[in-house]
Write a protein that holds these residues in place. Structure first.
Motif, mmCIF file in Angstrom:
data_model
loop_
_atom_site.group_PDB
_atom_site.id
_atom_site.type_symbol
_atom_site.label_atom_id
_atom_site.label_comp_id
_atom_site.label_asym_id
_atom_site.label_seq_id
_atom_site.Cartn_x
_atom_site.Cartn_y
_atom_site.Cartn_z
ATOM 1 N N SER A 1 50.398 17.637 -5.659
ATOM 2 C CA SER A 1 51.421 18.268 -4.816
ATOM 3 C C SER A 1 50.716 19.237 -3.892
ATOM 4 O O SER A 1 49.554 19.587 -4.115
ATOM 5 C CB SER A 1 52.448 19.010 -5.678
ATOM 6 N N PHE A 2 51.420 19.680 -2.839
ATOM 7 C CA PHE A 2 50.801 20.668 -1.950
ATOM 8 C C PHE A 2 51.868 21.415 -1.166
ATOM 9 O O PHE A 2 52.992 20.931 -1.003
ATOM 10 C CB PHE A 2 49.765 20.026 -1.019
ATOM 11 N N SER A 3 51.481 22.598 -0.723
ATOM 12 C CA SER A 3 52.400 23.484 0.008
ATOM 13 C C SER A 3 51.743 23.944 1.302
ATOM 14 O O SER A 3 50.572 24.305 1.308
ATOM 15 C CB SER A 3 52.726 24.711 -0.843
ATOM 16 N N THR A 4 52.530 23.926 2.371
ATOM 17 C CA THR A 4 52.017 24.352 3.672
ATOM 18 C C THR A 4 52.473 25.776 3.994
ATOM 19 O O THR A 4 53.626 26.129 3.727
ATOM 20 C CB THR A 4 52.549 23.410 4.776
ATOM 21 N N TYR A 5 51.602 26.557 4.562
ATOM 22 C CA TYR A 5 51.943 27.891 5.096
ATOM 23 C C TYR A 5 51.540 27.918 6.563
ATOM 24 O O TYR A 5 50.406 27.616 6.898
ATOM 25 C CB TYR A 5 51.204 28.987 4.314
ATOM 26 N N MET A 6 52.491 28.293 7.427
ATOM 27 C CA MET A 6 52.214 28.288 8.864
ATOM 28 C C MET A 6 51.509 29.579 9.290
ATOM 29 O O MET A 6 51.753 30.103 10.382
ATOM 30 C CB MET A 6 53.521 28.117 9.636
ATOM 31 N N THR A 7 50.645 30.065 8.459
ATOM 32 C CA THR A 7 50.001 31.363 8.659
ATOM 33 C C THR A 7 49.273 31.474 10.003
ATOM 34 O O THR A 7 49.477 32.427 10.750
ATOM 35 C CB THR A 7 49.041 31.620 7.488
ATOM 36 N N GLY A 8 48.419 30.510 10.294
ATOM 37 C CA GLY A 8 47.643 30.566 11.528
ATOM 38 C C GLY A 8 48.527 30.485 12.764
ATOM 39 O O GLY A 8 48.345 31.245 13.718
ATOM 40 N N GLU A 9 49.511 29.590 12.736
ATOM 41 C CA GLU A 9 50.384 29.454 13.900
ATOM 42 C C GLU A 9 51.251 30.700 14.086
ATOM 43 O O GLU A 9 51.431 31.178 15.212
ATOM 44 C CB GLU A 9 51.272 28.205 13.787
ATOM 45 N N LEU A 10 51.769 31.237 12.991
ATOM 46 C CA LEU A 10 52.548 32.483 13.086
ATOM 47 C C LEU A 10 51.688 33.598 13.673
ATOM 48 O O LEU A 10 52.131 34.340 14.554
ATOM 49 C CB LEU A 10 53.046 32.909 11.698
ATOM 50 N N PHE A 11 50.463 33.708 13.174
ATOM 51 C CA PHE A 11 49.557 34.737 13.684
ATOM 52 C C PHE A 11 49.361 34.562 15.195
ATOM 53 O O PHE A 11 49.468 35.527 15.958
ATOM 54 C CB PHE A 11 48.215 34.665 12.944
ATOM 55 N N ASN A 12 49.123 33.335 15.611
ATOM 56 C CA ASN A 12 48.869 33.084 17.035
ATOM 57 C C ASN A 12 50.064 33.415 17.923
ATOM 58 O O ASN A 12 49.911 34.062 18.954
ATOM 59 C CB ASN A 12 48.459 31.626 17.254
ATOM 60 N N VAL A 13 51.259 32.970 17.539
ATOM 61 C CA VAL A 13 52.415 33.225 18.411
ATOM 62 C C VAL A 13 52.797 34.708 18.401
ATOM 63 O O VAL A 13 53.197 35.255 19.427
ATOM 64 C CB VAL A 13 53.659 32.340 18.095
ATOM 65 N N LEU A 14 52.638 35.359 17.257
ATOM 66 C CA LEU A 14 52.959 36.790 17.195
ATOM 67 C C LEU A 14 51.944 37.599 17.993
ATOM 68 O O LEU A 14 52.299 38.538 18.707
ATOM 69 C CB LEU A 14 53.000 37.277 15.747
ATOM 70 N N GLU A 15 50.672 37.222 17.845
ATOM 71 C CA GLU A 15 49.592 37.887 18.578
ATOM 72 C C GLU A 15 49.815 37.801 20.081
ATOM 73 O O GLU A 15 49.670 38.775 20.800
ATOM 74 C CB GLU A 15 48.281 37.186 18.192
ATOM 75 N N GLU A 16 50.215 36.636 20.512
ATOM 76 C CA GLU A 16 50.267 36.394 21.947
ATOM 77 C C GLU A 16 51.608 36.757 22.590
ATOM 78 O O GLU A 16 51.656 37.188 23.735
ATOM 79 C CB GLU A 16 49.941 34.918 22.216
ATOM 80 N N PHE A 17 52.701 36.595 21.839
ATOM 81 C CA PHE A 17 54.005 36.683 22.503
ATOM 82 C C PHE A 17 54.954 37.739 21.940
ATOM 83 O O PHE A 17 56.008 37.970 22.529
ATOM 84 C CB PHE A 17 54.695 35.318 22.470
ATOM 85 N N SER A 18 54.635 38.341 20.793
ATOM 86 C CA SER A 18 55.617 39.262 20.207
ATOM 87 C C SER A 18 55.340 40.711 20.566
ATOM 88 O O SER A 18 54.268 41.067 21.055
ATOM 89 C CB SER A 18 55.620 39.128 18.681
#
Lengths: 325, 325
Positions: free
Chosen positions: A180-197
């Protein structure tokens, strides 16, 4: 070029944003590497074949080698849909379901399927590219006789940090399989928050923003351990700066710690007796994950993701009998 | 214009992205309203005074009224720093700490301070503008003799959904005060994910994306109740689409449900016996929050945010003796 370095295979990890190819010898050792940002998302369907051949031309002019690919290239939006193998997925399943791509040059081009499964909370999960790294990392760990694959171990938790981090439960009793496996959108969240928030605003205005500030990172990790929702804890990146607990240029590291910490703390909360994890990734990212893991008393072993990709691809082509040597 | 509608006060909610002004009569009833997107962030420091006077000119040519403002206008990046009142913060504290702004026209221009406090997990918190709405909403609830301010109630949980949603614990025993509050970046997360992430890609490509799909919203709310980290659950917006559980145009509503659900579920987890909440916001947003609250068996009363702003501003100027009538 010596005999030991005789090219045997080209393996390609072709994702949405990046292209990464390795020329391997028959022991799976990289002889050469080509990297570019010519990801799938920057190309139209007709451009896939010419883009691949142009990028690999330095190698293909000398050798006619099999090419094995993984990543978004095998998705419905990619070159050819290679489907998904359901969990538990092992080397045999991945090899058996490889898709071959017709091409003008008549090269042997194969795409490894992705893997689908369920996460620790029963969420539908998919991966493409990471399955090759997992297979490869297990093989490398076994070769290195790492502690985390000691004889009494029947399972292993593996973390592949990145844009969409994957945490995979691997059964290593017989033929290793991804259970089984679980995904975390950590890198993408970091990128969009860094750039746009709003959170990224203070350090977007600073030139030194790319520096790493480890005390701020640690503070972010600690904030994540409260187990409150990320939509709440994220705001502390703002208020800790406004109240002087961190400086404007430290916000980036704080945010990184908060997101990485949330990922690890969440996995720990859902995994009874989590004591060790094998990280598969780039050195810089693995070091941050290792730092956060140590704060939670989780032991870490690290496998370089390039080595894992090469090792996994070699296992697949050997199993499939695709190598030229 | 009748006597009953005699203008008495101009109140302004001036945030980073929006400008909103009300011309009030002496009963706090809006006679007229001016809205624009000329937020603080679109202006330089020298432009604040002319921008305000230009926008309010239709009202100021006829009357010389006091102007009371709240929101980012009173932040360090705003027109004049009005500071923060610490929790517990009540009407008297807010009135006493009002800041008056020198201006060329010699108008009476006041800015209400923000409020600072701690969240349910001890995180530093700040608000600007919402404190006025909270004071106003309590006053409206008391006038309406709402169930949630029944005689035996000593406290009240208030939610102001938005870009940075606020959940405030209000003590209503004597003079109502804001005891503590928690921020959720729900609206901002939704916006950046919608516009810039992989999750938003499918519906960015569809024209019908703005429609609301309530069954997908409900599914998103349900996913949030797993209490896993948002960085994990968010990925289900992708995989539920890939696996056909929701369509591409439903992803937006699913994401909205997931983020709103995470906010409410997190507050419920940290608030013993949470049975009812007062929502203060726009009708469309309150309806979505109400829907999610009902899924968690939380009763809801709704106060319109414009009415709450006007009521709160009137309370403040009455307390300060600022009205012209």
């Amino acid at each position: 070029m010596t005999n030991a370095a005789k090219p045997s295979l080209i393996c390609v990890d072709w994702g949405g944003s990046n292209f990464r190819a390795f020329l391997l010898d028959d022991a799976g050792k990289p002889i050469d590497v080509i990297r570019s940002n010519q990801g799938m998302l920057s190309l139209s369907k007709e451009q896939f074949e010419p883009a691949l051949l142009t990028q690999l031309q330095p190698w293909l002019t000398e050798h006619s080698l099999p090419i094995v690919m993984a990543g978004m290239v095998g998705s419905a939006q990619g070159w050819q849909d290679a489907g998904y193998v359901p969990c538990p997925a092992n080397l045999s399943n991945l090899t058996a379901d490889m898709t071959f791509v017709a091409n003008a040059r008549g090269l042997k081009i194969a795409i490894v399927p992705g893997v689908k499964g369920l996460s620790h909370i029963g969420q539908i999960e998919v991966m493409r590219g990471e399955e090759v790294q997992i297979i490869g990392a297990i093989s490398l760990l076994q070769q290195q006789a790492q502690a985390c694959v000691a004889a009494d171990k029947t399972s292993l938790l593996m973390c592949l940090p990145g844009t969409h981090s994957k945490w995979a439960n691997v059964n290593i009793e017989r033929e290793p399989s991804i259970v089984s496996f679980s995904t975390y959108m950590t890198g993408e969240l970091f990128n969009v928050l860094e750039e746009f928030s709003l959170l990224g605003k203070p350090y977007r205005e600073h030139k030194q923003a790319v520096d790493s500030h480890l005390s701020a990172f640690d503070l972010g990790v600690k904030s994540a351990f409260t187990h409150a929702s990320l939509s709440h804890t994220l705001f502390s990146a703002r208020t800790n700066m406004l109240s002087g607990k961190i400086s404007a240029i430290e916000v980036r590291s704080y945010l990184s710690g908060l997101l990485i910490g949330a990922e690890i703390a969440d996995m720990q909360r859902h995994t009874p007796n989590l004591s060790d994890v094998c990280l598969v990734g780039s050195q810089s990212l693995c070091e941050l994950y290792q730092r956060a893991c140590h704060s939670l008393a989780i032991k870490v072993s690290i496998i370089d993701s390039d080595s894992a990709s090469c090792s996994g691809m070699l296992s697949i082509v050997n199993q499939a009998g695709l190598c030229v040597n």
